[in-house]
Design a protein around this motif. Structure first.
Motif, mmCIF file in Angstrom:
data_model
loop_
_atom_site.group_PDB
_atom_site.id
_atom_site.type_symbol
_atom_site.label_atom_id
_atom_site.label_comp_id
_atom_site.label_asym_id
_atom_site.label_seq_id
_atom_site.Cartn_x
_atom_site.Cartn_y
_atom_site.Cartn_z
ATOM 1 N N TRP A 148 -148.997 -28.777 -9.550
ATOM 2 C CA TRP A 148 -149.140 -27.935 -10.750
ATOM 3 C C TRP A 148 -149.686 -28.750 -11.920
ATOM 4 C CZ3 TRP A 148 -144.718 -28.183 -14.481
ATOM 5 C CH2 TRP A 148 -145.037 -27.543 -15.687
ATOM 6 N N ARG A 149 -149.039 -29.861 -12.255
ATOM 7 C CA ARG A 149 -149.384 -30.616 -13.462
ATOM 8 C C ARG A 149 -150.756 -31.279 -13.365
ATOM 9 N NH1 ARG A 149 -145.710 -30.793 -18.031
ATOM 10 N NH2 ARG A 149 -145.735 -33.061 -18.086
ATOM 11 N N ARG A 150 -151.062 -31.855 -12.209
ATOM 12 C CA ARG A 150 -152.301 -32.609 -12.063
ATOM 13 C C ARG A 150 -153.463 -31.746 -11.579
ATOM 14 N NH1 ARG A 150 -152.535 -36.908 -7.327
ATOM 15 N NH2 ARG A 150 -153.032 -34.973 -6.207
ATOM 16 N N ASP A 151 -153.144 -30.823 -10.653
ATOM 17 C CA ASP A 151 -154.210 -30.095 -9.962
ATOM 18 C C ASP A 151 -154.304 -28.624 -10.359
ATOM 19 O OD1 ASP A 151 -154.593 -32.496 -8.608
ATOM 20 O OD2 ASP A 151 -153.270 -31.921 -6.967
ATOM 21 N N GLY A 152 -153.406 -28.151 -11.224
ATOM 22 C CA GLY A 152 -153.480 -26.777 -11.699
ATOM 23 C C GLY A 152 -153.115 -25.723 -10.670
ATOM 24 N N LYS A 153 -152.384 -26.100 -9.611
ATOM 25 C CA LYS A 153 -152.014 -25.153 -8.555
ATOM 26 C C LYS A 153 -150.640 -24.576 -8.877
ATOM 27 C CE LYS A 153 -154.886 -27.447 -5.107
ATOM 28 N NZ LYS A 153 -154.985 -28.027 -3.747
ATOM 29 N N THR A 154 -150.651 -23.396 -9.478
ATOM 30 C CA THR A 154 -149.417 -22.832 -10.041
ATOM 31 C C THR A 154 -148.511 -22.170 -9.006
ATOM 32 O OG1 THR A 154 -150.621 -20.792 -10.575
ATOM 33 C CG2 THR A 154 -150.484 -22.482 -12.297
ATOM 34 N N ARG A 155 -148.957 -22.018 -7.764
ATOM 35 C CA ARG A 155 -148.087 -21.416 -6.740
ATOM 36 C C ARG A 155 -146.939 -22.352 -6.378
ATOM 37 N NH1 ARG A 155 -148.540 -22.298 -0.926
ATOM 38 N NH2 ARG A 155 -147.199 -20.818 0.195
ATOM 39 N N TYR A 156 -147.208 -23.640 -6.368
ATOM 40 C CA TYR A 156 -146.253 -24.581 -5.796
ATOM 41 C C TYR A 156 -144.958 -24.744 -6.577
ATOM 42 C CZ TYR A 156 -149.819 -25.595 -2.374
ATOM 43 O OH TYR A 156 -150.734 -25.473 -1.351
ATOM 44 N N PRO A 157 -144.977 -24.824 -7.907
ATOM 45 C CA PRO A 157 -143.687 -24.971 -8.600
ATOM 46 C C PRO A 157 -142.746 -23.793 -8.384
ATOM 47 C CG PRO A 157 -145.477 -24.630 -10.169
ATOM 48 C CD PRO A 157 -146.109 -24.918 -8.847
ATOM 49 N N THR A 158 -143.298 -22.614 -8.090
ATOM 50 C CA THR A 158 -142.429 -21.452 -7.861
ATOM 51 C C THR A 158 -141.641 -21.582 -6.559
ATOM 52 O OG1 THR A 158 -144.133 -20.161 -6.681
ATOM 53 C CG2 THR A 158 -144.087 -20.006 -9.090
ATOM 54 N N LEU A 159 -142.043 -22.509 -5.688
ATOM 55 C CA LEU A 159 -141.310 -22.745 -4.444
ATOM 56 C C LEU A 159 -140.144 -23.715 -4.640
ATOM 57 C CD1 LEU A 159 -144.365 -23.214 -2.033
ATOM 58 C CD2 LEU A 159 -143.092 -21.109 -2.489
ATOM 59 N N CYS A 160 -140.104 -24.385 -5.787
ATOM 60 C CA CYS A 160 -139.107 -25.432 -5.996
ATOM 61 C C CYS A 160 -137.659 -24.939 -5.983
ATOM 62 C CB CYS A 160 -139.395 -26.194 -7.291
ATOM 63 S SG CYS A 160 -140.801 -27.334 -7.164
ATOM 64 N N PRO A 161 -137.332 -23.746 -6.512
ATOM 65 C CA PRO A 161 -135.929 -23.322 -6.433
ATOM 66 C C PRO A 161 -135.387 -23.295 -5.001
ATOM 67 C CG PRO A 161 -137.086 -21.987 -8.038
ATOM 68 C CD PRO A 161 -138.126 -22.833 -7.367
ATOM 69 N N ARG A 162 -136.190 -22.849 -4.052
ATOM 70 C CA ARG A 162 -135.749 -22.874 -2.652
ATOM 71 C C ARG A 162 -135.478 -24.310 -2.210
ATOM 72 N NH1 ARG A 162 -139.973 -20.724 -0.310
ATOM 73 N NH2 ARG A 162 -139.112 -18.629 -0.087
#
Length: 324
Positions: free
Chosen positions: A272-286
């Motif tokens: 997310w922070r470096r590459d702008g891929k916003t899907r991935y942080p939403t997986l972090c709660p799991r």
């Protein structure tokens, strides 16, 4: 997704001249994939552009797996200078979507996936680097390097290193296997193999020689889909019953689970922070849920203590949401 400049000439040399290239969903790396369609046959063109990517590890592990009867894609052609590889097309039927559409097959498909890992345990590791303490720690550090700053935490990094160092022995001892490292439902393909349904293997180019529990964690603590705790326990029991794994193995499973989940939280934050891929942080709660489950094991006591002090419960979750 524009095909690489040299794709047409490469395909022509491989006997696939005039093939139509159709983009295929990729992964979180620089690699790109295209389906080459020519007449009634298909293949996959992997674009692994140097210097960002090197397809040689993928090729070597694919050949090692195939020689031992595992369902890895056949290699049809290679141009290392351009980073182009033409490989067997395993189709689009992933284990992930099959489970979503046919939940009644869950136990059967997970049992099949477990049995592949049991078979891998029967082979000495391929010629790959070791998954040693230094690599484990470097990966675990991704959490303090990326997640903590993203959510406004200045962690005790020395304490973090000491905590992991106190628990890693159990995760590097004993017989080693080829660890595929991304063994989960989105990298397992339902294919026909000699007239029977099998699970085809993908995304193993980062394989290392390490503890057999690691790929179990990849499968049963899947960052991209929920795996029910009772299913995790049942599949672990299946693996233990077949292999005779003991309590030390259970400890290694949870240590490697905590390490892998800490790494993934860091990687997803970086994407997310470096590459702008916003899907991935939403997986972090799991992934945090899995991590907390692993930290509850007694073998993780020093690491759990560090997390309790440094990352309070309210700062564990989606880093994109928590940074707002």
């Amino acid at each position: 997704m524009i095909p690489p400049a040299g794709a047409a000439d490469f395909l022509s040399v491989q006997g696939w001249g005039g093939a139509v290239l159709i983009p295929v969903a990729g992964d979180a790396s620089f690699r790109r994939y295209f389906r080459a369609v020519q007449g009634g046959r298909n293949a996959i063109l992997m674009d692994a552009p140097p210097p960002h990517e090197d397809p040689r590890p993928f090729i070597a592990v694919a050949q090692w797996l195939a020689e031992r009867g595992f369902a890895a894609p056949a290699i049809h052609g290679v141009d290392l200078d351009q980073g182009l590889v033409l490989i067997e097309d395993f189709g689009d039927q992933r284990m992930r979507e099959t489970l979503d559409a046919e939940p009644a097959r869950t136990r059967q498909l997970y049992e099949t996936a477990i049995d592949i890992l049991v078979r891998l345990r029967g082979h000495a590791p391929s010629d790959v680097p070791p998954y040693d303490k230094a690599v484990l720690l470097r990966e675990a550090n991704l959490l303090t390097e990326w997640y903590c700053p993203a959510v406004g935490i200045a962690p005790d990094t020395a304490g973090y290193t000491a905590a992991w160092d106190a628990v890693f022995d159990v995760a590097v001892e004993g017989p080693q296997v080829t660890v595929l490292r991304d063994y989960h439902a989105e990298n397992l393909m339902l294919i026909d193999m000699n007239g029977s349904e099998a699970l085809g293997l993908l995304d193993f180019q980062d394989a290392l020689a390490g503890h057999p529990a690691y790929d179990l964690v990849s499968l049963l603590q899947d960052a991209r889909r929920d795996v029910a705790p009772d299913l995790e326990a049942e599949m672990l029991a299946r693996y233990r019953d077949i292999t005779g794994a003991d309590e030390r193995f259970d400890a290694a499973y949870h240590v490697l689970g905590a390490q892998r989940n800490a790494k993934i939280i860091g990687i997803f934050t970086r994407l997310w922070r470096r590459d702008g891929k916003t899907r991935y942080p939403t997986l972090c709660p799991r992934v945090w849920g899995y991590l907390e489950h692993d930290l509850a094991h007694p073998a993780l006591a020093p690491v759990k203590a560090w997390f309790d002090i440094n990352i309070p419960a309210e700062r564990r979750g989606d880093p994109m949401a928590l940074s707002a």
